[in-house]
Write a protein that holds these residues in place. Sequence first.
Motif, short mmCIF file in Angstrom:
data_model
loop_
_atom_site.label_atom_id
_atom_site.label_comp_id
_atom_site.label_asym_id
_atom_site.label_seq_id
_atom_site.Cartn_x
_atom_site.Cartn_y
_atom_site.Cartn_z
N PRO B 188 38.90 -3.60 53.02
CA PRO B 188 40.14 -2.89 52.66
C PRO B 188 40.46 -3.03 51.17
O PRO B 188 40.97 -2.08 50.55
CB PRO B 188 41.21 -3.58 53.50
CG PRO B 188 40.47 -4.22 54.62
CD PRO B 188 39.14 -4.62 54.05
N VAL B 189 40.16 -4.19 50.60
CA VAL B 189 40.41 -4.40 49.16
C VAL B 189 39.56 -3.41 48.36
O VAL B 189 40.04 -2.77 47.42
CB VAL B 189 40.05 -5.84 48.75
CG1 VAL B 189 40.24 -6.05 47.26
CG2 VAL B 189 40.89 -6.84 49.55
N GLN B 191 38.43 -0.58 49.42
CA GLN B 191 38.97 0.76 49.63
C GLN B 191 40.17 1.01 48.71
O GLN B 191 40.30 2.09 48.11
CB GLN B 191 39.36 0.95 51.10
CG GLN B 191 38.15 1.33 51.95
CD GLN B 191 38.40 1.14 53.43
OE1 GLN B 191 39.29 0.37 53.83
NE2 GLN B 191 37.61 1.82 54.25
N ASP B 192 41.02 0.00 48.60
CA ASP B 192 42.18 0.13 47.72
C ASP B 192 41.74 0.34 46.29
O ASP B 192 42.26 1.21 45.59
CB ASP B 192 43.05 -1.14 47.80
CG ASP B 192 43.86 -1.16 49.09
OD1 ASP B 192 43.86 -0.11 49.78
OD2 ASP B 192 44.46 -2.20 49.39
N LEU B 193 40.78 -0.47 45.85
CA LEU B 193 40.30 -0.37 44.47
C LEU B 193 39.74 1.03 44.19
O LEU B 193 39.88 1.57 43.10
CB LEU B 193 39.21 -1.42 44.20
CG LEU B 193 39.70 -2.86 44.03
CD1 LEU B 193 38.52 -3.80 43.83
CD2 LEU B 193 40.65 -2.95 42.84
N THR B 195 40.73 3.83 45.43
CA THR B 195 41.78 4.85 45.28
C THR B 195 42.53 4.72 43.97
O THR B 195 43.22 5.64 43.55
CB THR B 195 42.79 4.77 46.44
OG1 THR B 195 43.32 3.43 46.46
CG2 THR B 195 42.12 5.07 47.78
N LEU B 196 42.39 3.56 43.32
CA LEU B 196 43.11 3.33 42.07
C LEU B 196 42.55 4.19 40.94
O LEU B 196 41.35 4.45 40.90
CB LEU B 196 43.03 1.85 41.67
CG LEU B 196 43.84 0.86 42.50
CD1 LEU B 196 43.68 -0.54 41.94
CD2 LEU B 196 45.31 1.28 42.53
N ASP B 220 33.74 -3.73 58.81
CA ASP B 220 35.05 -4.19 58.34
C ASP B 220 35.56 -5.31 59.26
O ASP B 220 35.98 -5.06 60.38
CB ASP B 220 36.02 -3.01 58.34
CG ASP B 220 37.39 -3.41 57.81
OD1 ASP B 220 37.59 -4.61 57.50
OD2 ASP B 220 38.26 -2.52 57.72
#
Lengths: 315, 269
Positions: B188-189, B191-193, B195-196, B220
């Motif tokens: 998830p980290v 994935q977040d990165l 989208t940044l 995951d």
Amino acid sequence: MEYIIEVEGFKKHFRTVMTQRKVEAVKDVSFKVKPGEIFGFLGPNGAGKTTTMKAMMGLIRPTGGTIRILGGSPGQYAVMSRVGFLPEQPYFYDYLKPQELLHTFGRIFSIPRSVREKRIDELLRVVGLEDARNKTLRKFSKGMLQRIGIAQALINDPELIVLDEPLSGLDPIGRKEVIDLLASLKSQGKTVFFSSHILSDIERLCDRVVIIDKGFVKAEGTLEQLLGSGSGEKEILVGGLKDVASVELLAGVKSVEVVGSLVHRLVVENAQADEVLMSLLRAGLHIVSVSDQRISLESLFISQSGGGPAMEATI
Amino acid sequence: MSGSFGGSFNRIGAIAINTFTEASRNRAFIGLGIAAIALVVSSMAISGLAVSDQRARVLVDFGLFAVSLLLVVISITMGVILVFKEVDRKTFYVVLTKPIRRAEVLAGKLLGLLSVLVVTLFLMGLAWVLVLVIRDVALPADLFKALILTWLQAALVTSLALLFSTFASPILSGVFTFGVFIVGTMIPVLQDLLTLRKGPLAASPAMRFLAEGTIKVVPDMTVFNVSKELILGIPVTWHYVSGAFFYCLGWSALFFALAVLIFSRRDFN
Ligand SMILES: Nc1ncnc2c1ncn2[C@@H]1O[C@H](COP(=O)(O)OP(=O)(O)O)[C@@H](O)[C@H]1O
Ligand SMILES: [Mg+2]
């Protein structure tokens, strides 16, 4: 089915793990085993016996050549359900008791529980492990592991039993027992194929043998073919002989040697054997045995592999 | 022939029972289990010293963390030696020369180990619950579901360890498996990165490509972690648990199939 095992031009190369150097473990081995035979697969250590037997059991793939076993290929389900295999220096699960190990294998063959129980009792008796039921396998000696190894090879009442060095790790009594067991398997109509680097006590057991060395077949045939029916000489074992020199002078006596603390071994030409025996008896000596003198497989093996005591006579 | 379902069931069962019996009598493994339980209890005893209003939260959060991490460590340790030991000690010589498919042998080994993990998890879970009860902490409603998810995670890790161990040494397999597990907890980290607009992944296309690839090939692991839900009292539904089950099953089946592919082709020297 004419042959139970057909090995044709078998070849196996390994690569060493570290250096990736090519090792030609078996170069060219062919032989055929007939139903109901006891077949000896003989040769010194490193000859390629274990490698060949692993390929027969489907544990490794041949680099070249073909192997047919019970009319099928090694490893095939229909084949393996009719085979029993004892690996070299077998090792089993540390924390199981012998009957638990046999139950595990019995389940693999889908043998019903009641039949299994009976057969396991019987097998433990046959291999002489009845008293070891409460011991876990990690406490087993080498000889006991060999015995449970033989028992597991017989769990499915196989037609063909393949044993890699079945006599190793056994004391003289154990060896005798295993030899008798193999003979009784033959009398039940089973085919027995076994390897050995020791000749002394198995040569009489085999119907036919193949001798391999350094990855090649050196000789194959019946003992009769390999050893000849006789050498025209008799062997006389005699007890109580003191005056060796005068016996050596008798006509027809070719050699006299000490074989035990009280026993001498005479090699005598057939033609004069009767007279020599008479003289020995007249001298009040004890005749232990008289037999046809044959070349031993061991001396044959040494002549085949180019001299040197390549095979050990004892463990 | 062998094809009959009953026969296959017998064979897999025979190997599974054998694996379970061996493990449950193995002193080294029993020691590992006792150490794990002691670790759960003692780590909670220490973490329980936190300020009183935080105490319940820490005991629940840390307890679940300890149980699931220890189970993963046990799964990896046992998973990587599962096949190696039998090859190394040559016990496979007598097993693989029986009328049994290599896939059935692997399935039996895996099932046996998964049953061992059920027992281990049960004991560690029990220790955790006991500490909570003694410390007077209300048991989270979905504690049982959280433990099931923990087991699913361990099952996935075990099949991965099994896959590696069909071709690599135990140590390498252990390192690989633990590496994948750690990366799996950071999906998830990543994935977040991704989208940044800023940050390390925005700057370099190569890194971006790598991160996208990683997300596709690494399971995951956070799917199996519901510690937040437990603490905040958010219900964990059976629907969610069954989703996680199929997620675990899908990945495990893939790893298992690859393991069978490799195992069926190899020589046993
Ligand atoms: N896995 C292997 N890697 C490299 N060399 C091997 C391997 N297995 C056997 N060999 C070599 O092949 C030869 C034959 O070995 P083996 O079949 O065990 O002989 P035997 O059983 O007759 O004593 C030996 O020289 C042995 O060192
Ligand atoms: Mg050998």
